[in-house]
Design a protein around this motif. Structure first.
Motif, PDB file in Angstrom:
ATOM      1  N   MET A  95       0.885  -1.197   0.253  1.00  0.00           N
ATOM      2  CA  MET A  95       0.000   0.073   0.129  1.00  0.00           C
ATOM      3  C   MET A  95       0.933   1.139  -0.014  1.00  0.00           C
ATOM      4  O   MET A  95       1.643   1.458   0.768  1.00  0.00           O
ATOM      5  N   MET A  96       0.362   2.346  -0.973  1.00  0.00           N
ATOM      6  CA  MET A  96       1.199   3.464  -0.943  1.00  0.00           C
ATOM      7  C   MET A  96       0.245   4.748  -0.694  1.00  0.00           C
ATOM      8  O   MET A  96      -0.957   4.726  -1.177  1.00  0.00           O
ATOM      9  N   ASP A  97       0.591   5.454   0.025  1.00  0.00           N
ATOM     10  CA  ASP A  97      -0.375   6.439   0.571  1.00  0.00           C
ATOM     11  C   ASP A  97      -0.183   7.726  -0.789  1.00  0.00           C
ATOM     12  O   ASP A  97       0.710   7.738  -1.406  1.00  0.00           O
ATOM     13  N   ALA A  98      -1.299   8.501  -0.747  1.00  0.00           N
ATOM     14  CA  ALA A  98      -1.302   9.476  -1.795  1.00  0.00           C
ATOM     15  C   ALA A  98       0.098  10.505  -1.755  1.00  0.00           C
ATOM     16  O   ALA A  98       0.334  10.947  -2.671  1.00  0.00           O
ATOM     17  N   GLU A  99       0.262  10.941  -0.443  1.00  0.00           N
ATOM     18  CA  GLU A  99       1.310  11.616  -0.430  1.00  0.00           C
ATOM     19  C   GLU A  99       2.582  11.306  -0.980  1.00  0.00           C
ATOM     20  O   GLU A  99       3.324  11.962  -1.634  1.00  0.00           O
TER      21      GLU A  99
END
Length: 162
Positions: A5-9
């Motif tokens: 998972m990668m966050d939007a930031e």
């Protein structure tokens, strides 16, 4: 097990890290072409000087020396300008507009020299070479900066998918 998972930031930061260097190249290109007439004044001055001297009644050998000096000074100015510029585009990045401006500028320059020469001879103007040089250098300054801006404007979007 799925993809990490990668966050939007983080995704935005990665995108900027990739995009920013390319955008800087285009920013530098636009900065170099937007300098306006100030960047073309030395070229116009050398052109004016050459045309003014070539219209004088000088021996044939001195006209050849003047031509060699003119080409040499223009070449030195080009070398200096290319060393000063931090941007080097691959030849495949040039669009048809760049080549069109080069061809049209050469044709317009030759036509302005020929037409102003004919006009000066027809009108029997005293100091005709000074008039011819002023007309040609003025036309060069009037046309060159806008033509270069037009030629390099689509560089930023060249090669992108629509």
């Amino acid at each position: 097990m799925g993809a990490p998972m990668m966050d939007a930031e983080q995704a935005w930061a990665d995108l900027q890290r990739i995009r920013v260097p390319q955008e800087r190249v285009y920013d530098e290109l636009e900065r170099c072409t937007v300098t306006g007439r100030r960047g073309y004044l030395p070229i116009a001055a050398v052109m004016w000087l050459y045309l003014a001297v070539s219209g004088l009644d000088l021996p044939k050998w001195s006209l050849w020396v003047t031509l060699v000096a003119y080409v040499g000074v223009l070449a030195a100015m080009g070398v200096r300008s290319s060393r000063k510029s931090r941007v080097r585009l691959h030849r495949s990045r040039y669009t048809w507009r760049v080549y069109a401006v080069f061809v049209v500028a050469a044709a317009l320059g030759g036509a302005s020299i020929g037409l102003s020469s004919w006009l000066v001879e027809w009108a029997e103007v005293p100091y005709g070479s000074l008039v011819q040089a002023t007309i040609c250098a003025g036309l060069f300054l009037l046309v060159t900066a806008p033509a270069n801006r037009w030629a390099f404007a689509p560089m930023r979007h060249h090669g992108r998918r629509r």
